[in-house]
Design a protein around this motif. Structure first.
Motif, PDB file in Angstrom:
ATOM      1  N   GLU A  23      33.547  34.756  62.898  1.00 52.56           N
ATOM      2  CA  GLU A  23      32.386  34.012  63.382  1.00 52.56           C
ATOM      3  C   GLU A  23      31.292  33.963  62.311  1.00 52.56           C
ATOM      4  O   GLU A  23      30.641  32.934  62.129  1.00 52.56           O
ATOM      5  N   THR A  24      31.109  35.054  61.606  1.00 47.11           N
ATOM      6  CA  THR A  24      30.106  35.103  60.531  1.00 47.11           C
ATOM      7  C   THR A  24      30.490  34.153  59.398  1.00 47.11           C
ATOM      8  O   THR A  24      29.658  33.404  58.895  1.00 47.11           O
ATOM      9  N   ASP A  40      32.176  31.577  59.709  1.00 46.59           N
ATOM     10  CA  ASP A  40      32.087  30.213  60.249  1.00 46.59           C
ATOM     11  C   ASP A  40      30.647  29.714  60.318  1.00 46.59           C
ATOM     12  O   ASP A  40      30.400  28.596  60.721  1.00 46.59           O
ATOM     13  N   LYS A  54      27.822  31.570  61.720  1.00 46.93           N
ATOM     14  CA  LYS A  54      26.907  32.248  62.634  1.00 46.93           C
ATOM     15  C   LYS A  54      26.247  33.421  61.907  1.00 46.93           C
ATOM     16  O   LYS A  54      26.795  33.951  60.954  1.00 46.93           O
ATOM     17  N   SER A  57      27.075  36.957  65.805  1.00 47.50           N
ATOM     18  CA  SER A  57      28.463  37.413  65.837  1.00 47.50           C
ATOM     19  C   SER A  57      28.590  38.736  66.572  1.00 47.50           C
ATOM     20  O   SER A  57      29.498  38.927  67.388  1.00 47.50           O
ATOM     21  N   LEU A  96      28.232  38.252  70.342  1.00 47.26           N
ATOM     22  CA  LEU A  96      29.464  37.727  70.914  1.00 47.26           C
ATOM     23  C   LEU A  96      30.485  38.841  71.115  1.00 47.26           C
ATOM     24  O   LEU A  96      31.102  38.959  72.179  1.00 47.26           O
ATOM     25  N   THR A 113      41.920  32.370  69.313  1.00 47.36           N
ATOM     26  CA  THR A 113      40.682  32.277  68.556  1.00 47.36           C
ATOM     27  C   THR A 113      40.651  30.974  67.791  1.00 47.36           C
ATOM     28  O   THR A 113      41.486  30.726  66.935  1.00 47.36           O
ATOM     29  N   LEU A 172      38.596  28.730  65.316  1.00 53.43           N
ATOM     30  CA  LEU A 172      37.481  28.621  64.361  1.00 53.43           C
ATOM     31  C   LEU A 172      37.644  27.370  63.540  1.00 53.43           C
ATOM     32  O   LEU A 172      38.664  26.929  63.238  1.00 53.43           O
TER      33      LEU A 172
END
Length: 68
Positions: free
Chosen positions: A30-31, A33, A35, A40, A43, A66, A68
């Motif tokens: 997530e980081t 990606d 965020k 992150s 979440l 998942t 992404l």
């Protein structure tokens, strides 16, 4: 300290290891990606209790789901 002692100081179950791997991997993905680290981590905290109570096949599905 032998490797047996080291393992005893780690996670107490395979489920806890899988939970840790899934949530930390998700946090970093997530980081990467875009965020923030804070977003992150928030979440991951939301998902952690759900993952902890999941059966192995549900965790396996989470890894595959998942997006992404």
């Amino acid at each position: 300290m032998g490797s047996k002692n080291y393992c005893q100081a780690g996670f107490s179950s395979i489920a806890k290891v899988l939970t840790h791997i899934y949530t930390v991997d998700l946090m970093w993905l997530e980081t990467l990606d875009g965020k923030t680290m804070k977003q992150s981590m928030e979440l991951v905290q939301e998902l952690e209790s759900d993952v902890r109570s999941s059966e192995i096949d549900e965790i396996q599905h989470l890894f595959g789901a998942t997006n992404l």
